[in-house]
Design an enzyme around this catalytic site. Sequence first.
Site, mmCIF file in Angstrom:
data_model
loop_
_atom_site.group_PDB
_atom_site.id
_atom_site.type_symbol
_atom_site.label_atom_id
_atom_site.label_comp_id
_atom_site.label_asym_id
_atom_site.label_seq_id
_atom_site.Cartn_x
_atom_site.Cartn_y
_atom_site.Cartn_z
ATOM 1 N N GLY A 144 0.812 -1.203 0.000
ATOM 2 C CA GLY A 144 0.000 0.000 0.000
ATOM 3 C C GLY A 144 0.847 1.255 0.000
ATOM 4 N N GLY A 201 3.835 7.528 3.400
ATOM 5 C CA GLY A 201 4.812 6.771 2.642
ATOM 6 C C GLY A 201 4.302 5.406 2.250
ATOM 7 C CG ASP A 257 -7.198 10.831 8.072
ATOM 8 O OD1 ASP A 257 -8.063 11.245 7.263
ATOM 9 O OD2 ASP A 257 -6.090 10.381 7.703
#
Length: 303
Positions: free
Chosen positions: A42, A47, A156
């Site tokens: 992923g 990153g 988030d």
Amino acid sequence: MGSKHSKGTTSTSDPVPFESGRIPLAALQEATNNFDNKYLIGEGGFGNIYRGVLCDGTKVALKRRKLESRQSIEEFRTEIEMLSQLRHPHLVSWMGYCDENNEMILIYEYMENGTLRSHLYGSDLPTMRWEQRLEICIGVARGLHYLHTSGIIHCDVKSTNILLDENFVPKITDFGLSKKAPELEQTHACNRFISSEGAGLAQTPSQLKQSIDPKLQGKVRPDSLRKFGETAVKCLAYSGVDRPSMGPVLWNLEYALHLQEPVIQENSSIPIGELSLQINDFSHVDASSNAAQIGTLNSYISL
């Protein structure tokens, strides 16, 4: 919390004060064949994410900061601070970090079934049952309820930050933007409302015309879908004072699952689209709210 890889490394980056969780870079290079692309699973704003196996056989996921990443060491520190102090069945387990040789790497338990998003939108994966989607939403709600009662808002929540283990148990990840209650009072005091885009998602039942996953046709009981839709709409109320806290949200989701439990007959389902939600991958819902985050996830589950 400690690891047998925790001792004796020299950090050349700004030190992070969690010595018991520091894992040597060499151990992580060995676990991923020096971050070979075939281990890449992923990519995010921070990153690349790699799978790996430590020398003791433990499967791990490594989130390695890209040099060009805009996300700072503060988010790196926040993630470590949050996950080193929190423990819950619906939060991903943090196993350590590496800040050696200017690297910033976070190490987590490996989640066999990847992200929730890949199962909602991946055309090559089996369709998730309605009951399974509700169970995932309930698990996430339990995790968020734990965070909120601990004075933490994730900030988030989205389908890419919900991971699924081998049994499809959901776990919340990515705590780099999380805030503690005192910080929220200072930074979000004038931001208690969902944006106009978010408010547009909270439609009345008569306006919810878009389809849920067509493969769920005839498999969703109308009373379960109705309770789910009502809960999502309440969570997406424009003003924070009109949105429920996570306790009632969790209860309503569990009740929606209870309503789904009786045997489903083909003629018992309402037509697709009567009570469904159209949702985009919307992650900027007001983070100071207790329920807006789960409202977005509730809406995902109907896709």
